[in-house]
Every structure is written in structure tokens, then in C-alpha cells.
Write an enzyme that holds these catalytic residues in place. Structure first.
Site, PDB file in Angstrom:
ATOM      1  N   HIS A  22       0.792  -1.231   0.000  1.00 54.57           N
ATOM      2  CA  HIS A  22       0.000   0.000   0.000  1.00 54.57           C
ATOM      3  C   HIS A  22       0.837   1.301   0.000  1.00 54.57           C
ATOM      4  CE1 HIS A  22      -3.181  -2.787   1.331  1.00 54.57           C
ATOM      5  NE2 HIS A  22      -2.408  -3.128   2.332  1.00 54.57           N
TER       6      HIS A  22
HETATM    7  C1  BDR Z   1      -2.811   0.639   5.475  1.00 58.36           C
HETATM    8  O1  BDR Z   1      -2.975   0.097   6.788  1.00 58.36           O
HETATM    9  C2  BDR Z   1      -1.730  -0.180   7.352  1.00 58.36           C
HETATM   10  O2  BDR Z   1      -1.738  -1.440   7.987  1.00 58.36           O
HETATM   11  C3  BDR Z   1      -0.712  -0.099   6.254  1.00 58.36           C
HETATM   12  O3  BDR Z   1       0.526   0.383   6.754  1.00 58.36           O
HETATM   13  C4  BDR Z   1      -1.329   0.873   5.270  1.00 58.36           C
HETATM   14  O4  BDR Z   1      -0.994   2.201   5.590  1.00 58.36           O
HETATM   15  C5  BDR Z   1      -3.443  -0.324   4.491  1.00 58.36           C
HETATM   16  O5  BDR Z   1      -4.795  -0.518   4.784  1.00 58.36           O
END
Ligand code: BDR
Ligand code: CA
Length: 312
Positions: free
Chosen positions: A238
Site C-alpha cells: 500500500h
Molecule cells: C494501510 O494500513 C496499514 O496497515 C498499512 O501500513 C497501510 O498504511 C493499508 O490498509
């Protein structure tokens, strides 16, 4: 080369770690500082992890600040997605570097308001508590920033903490509501995009083959991350999408639309309502990136990781 100046608001987190390393390795970017917030793990952990990552990237000159330790209204929630430490798999020692004094939100406001207009971009990789607190304290911040690029939200493919909600928005939906209404130039990386950018064994092997300390740590983190693969084809990477978008805007694309967040308690809490075709009549407030070129993204990430030298 004129560098783009960025501040990274973060909750490291394995994908945050890759995003931070990508930024530190990129000569087009000047990282002014890291602000940390409660998210994947509690604040003490995200702050310590941000320090560890600066040390790994040999950038102990970058100031790191601790910010909000809980969401605006909800109880803090964390995840085991990134392990107990938030950086499982990295095998990094406790940081020798210290946090800077002062609250992250105070520093963020002072740093941006003290700079020329529209010269600093905020990269938001975590629940939006610090960002919203700063905007509430200093509403002029919204237009003073060049923009905010946010990892958060989910459109058509569903959520990753509830059937419809994504983690960063679900942890602090009230903060997201403030940010979406702020008038800042917003770009959103939702799950719709990051689910096209998947960590898999072949990509991890390319990183490990670089052979440096940074690459070993990155490969270790991604192996842990992928051991909990969310999709059969791999784990969505992500947060690095935010940084990659700044480095090469042709990697990802998507429309400018309205996004609103559900803040009422109940099963839809934290859901981002993305008005893809303008039926809501609400004015557009964000660009939503929803189409990716994953192979070019990984070529960029791997080339940049390879450029961080161990200094030996
Ligand atoms: C987001 O949630 C976190 O666990 C990750 O770092 C990312 O920013 C993805 O849903
Ligand atoms: Ca994150």
C-alpha cells in the site's frame, strides 16, 4: 534538480518502511521530516520504528517527531499484520537516534506555515489523526501545502478490516472526515490501487539479490509481510504507492471525484463513499488513483533500493 519537499506522516509498519526507504533513496525528493502516529502499533512503536528506518537508510539527519497517541474519538486499534514490533522480519536493533523534542503536529504546522506556499507535499501513510489535528489547529495549512497524498480508503473491491472499510480510515474516521473537508489538494491511494501492486516471491527475490544491508532488511520485511498474504497472488504494497506516485505520476491514474467517509457507529463505520460517476452531486474533493502499472512500479522500487549504499 529542484527537489520536491515532502513530510511523511507514518505508522511503521512494514509497507510504511518500504515507502520511507523509497523516499530516502530518491534524489528527486527532499524528506523534511517524519511525523509518527498511533496506527499499526502504538505510538511508542511507530516512533521507534521510524528512527530505526532513518538509521537503516543512513539518514540520521532527518528529524523524527512523535504525534498523536490515539484517534480523535475512537479507542486505539492496532493490527498484527506487521508483527508484534510493527517491523517484524527486519531484524533491526533498537534505535540509537533520538526523537526530536516537541509534538509532531506543532512541528508540522510550523514547518509548513514557515515555508513558501505550495512547496511542501504531505505524504499520509497512516490513520489521519496528526493531519486532522494540524488542520483543525491551523486551517490555513490546507492551502499552504502543495497537496496531501493519502494511503487510505476502499472503493469497489471491499475493505481490509471490515467488509467495506480500509484500516487507516477505519482507525480514525473522524480525522478522515476533517481531512476530506479541508479544501487541501488531495490524492488518494485506496485499496483498489494497492491491490494491483502485489508483493510476491519473484519480486522479493529480486530485492534480496541486491545484496546490501538495506535490501536484506527490505526482503526480510516483505517475506514476513507476504507470509500473511491477503490475496492468493500476494500482499498489496500500500504505502509505497504514495511515494511512487510523486516520483513518476505516469505509474498510476484515476479520476477526480467526491469522497466522503461514514462516521456513524455501526457496520459501515470508516467506509469511504467514492462517487465514481458524480451521482451524489457533491463537489469533487480528491483524485482517486485506481489504475496501476505494477511492473514499472516494482522496477522503480527495486532500482531505488539498490541505490542505497551500505557505505562499505
Ligand atoms: C494501510 O494500513 C496499514 O496497515 C498499512 O501500513 C497501510 O498504511 C493499508 O490498509
Ligand atoms: Ca501505514
Amino acid at each position: 534538480m529542484t527537489k520536491r519537499r515532502i513530510i511523511i506522516d507514518t505508522d511503521p509498519g512494514l509497507d510504511d518502511a518500504l515507502a520511507i526507504l523509497l523516499a530516502l533513496a530518491s534524489p528527486e525528493l527532499e524528506v523534511l521530516g517524519l511525523t509518527t502516529v498511533a496506527g499499526n502499533v502504538p505510538l511508542a512503536g511507530t516512533a521507534a520504528n521510524a528512527l530505526r528506518l532513518c538509521e537503516l537508510g543512513r539518514r540520521t539527519d532527518i528529524p523524527v517527531f512523535a504525534g498523536c497517541d490515539r484517534p480523535l474519538r475512537r479507542k486505539p486499534t492496532t493490527t498484527l499484520r506487521h508483527g508484534e514490533t510493527g517491523l517484524d522480519g527486519a531484524n533491526l536493533p533498537p534505535p540509537a537516534m533520538a526523537l526530536r523534542e516537541g509534538h509532531a503536529v506543532t512541528w508540522l504546522i510550523d514547518r509548513v506555515m514557515g515555508a513558501a506556499p505550495a512547496t511542501i507535499t504531505l505524504c499520509a501513510l497512516a490513520p489521519l489523526t496528526n493531519v486532522a489535528t494540524a488542520l483543525a489547529e491551523e486551517p490555513r495549512l490546507a492551502k499552504r501545502l502543495a497537496g496531501i497524498v493519502i494511503m487510505g480508503g476502499a472503493g469497489d473491491g471491499g475493505g481490509n478490516v471490515t467488509p467495506e472499510a480500509e484500516f487507516n480510515i477505519h482507525v480514525d474516521p473522524h480525522a478522515a472526515e476533517i481531512v476530506f473537508a479541508s479544501g487541501a489538494d488531495l490524492t488518494l491511494v485506496p485499496l483498489d490501487l494497492s491491490r494491483q501492486v502485489l508483493v510476491n516471491e519473484a519480486r522479493i527475490a529480486r530485492i534480496r539479490a541486491i545484496g546490501s544491508n538495506v535490501a536484506r532488511a527490505a526482503a526480510g520485511m516483505l517475506e514476513y509481510y507476504n507470509s500473511k498474504a491477503e490475496l492468493a497472488a500476494g500482499s498489496p504494497l500500500h504505502d509505497p504507492c504514495v511515494i511512487a506516485h510523486l516520483l513518476d505520476p505516469t505509474l498510476f491514474s484515476g479520476p477526480v471525484v467526491n469522497v466522503a467517509v461514514e462516521v456513524a457507529d455501526g457496520p459501515r463505520l470508516g467506509v469511504t463513499a467514492i462517487d465514481w460517476d458524480g451521482r451524489s452531486g457533491r463537489p469533487a474533493n480528491a483524485r482517486i488513483l485506481n489504475a496501476a502499472d505494477p511492473d514499472r512500479f516494482f522496477d522503480l522500487l527495486i532500482a531505488r533500493l539498490a541505490s542505497i549504499s551500505d557505505g562499505i
